[in-house]
Write a protein that holds these residues in place. Structure first.
Motif, short mmCIF file in Angstrom:
data_model
loop_
_atom_site.label_atom_id
_atom_site.label_comp_id
_atom_site.label_asym_id
_atom_site.label_seq_id
_atom_site.Cartn_x
_atom_site.Cartn_y
_atom_site.Cartn_z
N ASP A 218 0.83 -1.21 0.00
CA ASP A 218 0.00 0.00 0.00
C ASP A 218 0.86 1.25 0.00
N ALA A 219 1.98 1.21 0.74
CA ALA A 219 2.87 2.37 0.79
C ALA A 219 3.53 2.61 -0.57
N LEU A 220 3.92 1.54 -1.25
CA LEU A 220 4.51 1.68 -2.58
C LEU A 220 3.52 2.34 -3.54
N ARG A 221 2.28 1.86 -3.47
CA ARG A 221 1.24 2.41 -4.36
C ARG A 221 0.94 3.87 -4.02
N ALA A 222 0.83 4.15 -2.74
CA ALA A 222 0.44 5.51 -2.32
C ALA A 222 1.54 6.54 -2.56
N ASN A 223 2.79 6.11 -2.50
CA ASN A 223 3.90 7.06 -2.64
C ASN A 223 4.38 7.23 -4.07
N SER A 224 3.87 6.44 -5.00
CA SER A 224 4.32 6.56 -6.39
C SER A 224 3.47 7.61 -7.11
N ILE A 225 4.14 8.47 -7.83
CA ILE A 225 3.49 9.54 -8.60
C ILE A 225 3.79 9.32 -10.08
N LEU A 226 2.77 9.21 -10.89
CA LEU A 226 2.98 9.02 -12.33
C LEU A 226 3.75 10.20 -12.92
N LYS A 227 4.61 9.90 -13.87
CA LYS A 227 5.48 10.93 -14.44
C LYS A 227 4.69 12.11 -15.01
N ASP A 228 3.59 11.83 -15.69
CA ASP A 228 2.81 12.92 -16.27
C ASP A 228 2.32 13.88 -15.19
N LYS A 229 1.83 13.32 -14.08
CA LYS A 229 1.35 14.17 -12.99
C LYS A 229 2.52 14.93 -12.35
N ALA A 230 3.65 14.24 -12.20
CA ALA A 230 4.83 14.90 -11.61
C ALA A 230 5.30 16.05 -12.50
#
Length: 262
Positions: A218-230
């Protein structure tokens, strides 16, 4: 050929701890080789030392389980002698970025035609849970009992700056995206670097208040930001929050390649 045939059945069951993400990454890699229809007799897997590097032993094609931090020099030798082979490297954050750090930089600089899959679990999992160059700031390990006081490496930024032709980052949660990234890496001439953020419930999670595997995923999923959004946030002046990381295809270019197919 089926996906199961890429596994060396006589080596199973594997040695990974319950909940480890390395098996998922191995499966994504072999799924990619199977989907691409690679020739098993012309595919070589190379690894160094650590939990991640046990992966090469579970493949049914030729494989080399080499010395600590030296997977890339061995893989370079294989590729230079057999340029028509697909050479795929399994490595971990400790193996690649500590003792293997200079080999990593120069393999990217040379842009050798290799696919490197780095299983980044933020720690030396196999040898006692010591802090690695990728352990997050403040995280607890056996060598940082009061919290890591060194900033972690950004391995993808290193690969991009050093000259790799393809760079991507995903997590063990993003299995479809990860498989596609490994496929793209294999298909891109030159050095392809795919970093996979993954869970280590035994050596990392147990010391950092994430004893359950589901907490780590869950932490991996929650902390990952897609490049387009970043990228949109960056353009708007919104900085990346501490603890967050960018996932997606980060670099794809066509710089000159060493050891490419004849």
């Amino acid at each position: 050929m089926t996906l199961e045939e890429w596994y060396r059945q006589d080596r199973l069951p594997h040695i990974y701890c319950a909940g480890c993400g390395n098996g998922t990454i191995l499966n994504c890699t072999l799924r990619a080789t199977n989907e691409l229809g690679l020739d098993r007799t012309k595919t070589t897997f190379v690894s160094g030392i650590g939990c991640s590097s046990r992966a090469s032993g579970y493949t049914s094609s030729d494989s080399l389980h080499t010395t600590h931090g030296r997977a890339l020099p061995f893989a370079t030798g294989v590729k230079m002698v057999k340029p028509d082979h697909d050479v795929i490297v399994f490595t971990g954050d400790g193996d690649l970025s500590a003792i293997g750090g200079n080999h990593f930089i120069h393999a990217c600089r040379r842009n050798i035609d290799l696919t490197v899959v780095c299983m980044n679990n933020n720690i030396y999992g196999m040898t006692g849970g010591q802090g690695s160059p990728c352990t997050p700031y403040g995280a607890i390990s056996t060598t940082t009992p009061y919290g890591m006081r060194e900033m972690p490496f950004d391995l993808c930024a290193v690969a991009e700056a050093a000259g790799a032709n393809y760079v991507a980052r995903w997590t063990s949660y993003h299995v479809k995206e990860l498989t596609q990234a490994i496929r793209a890496g294999i298909e891109t001439p030159g050095l392809s670097f795919i970093e996979v953020m993954t869970q280590c419930p035994t050596s990392f999670g147990s010391k950092n208040k994430m004893r359950q595997v589901s907490q780590m995923v869950d932490a991996l999923r929650a902390n990952s930001i897609l490049k387009d959004k970043a990228d949109r946030n960056k353009a708007a002046g919104i900085p990346l929050e501490p603890g967050k990381f960018v996932v997606g295809e980060l670099v794809r270019r066509s710089n000159p390649v060493l050891g490419g197919r004849p």
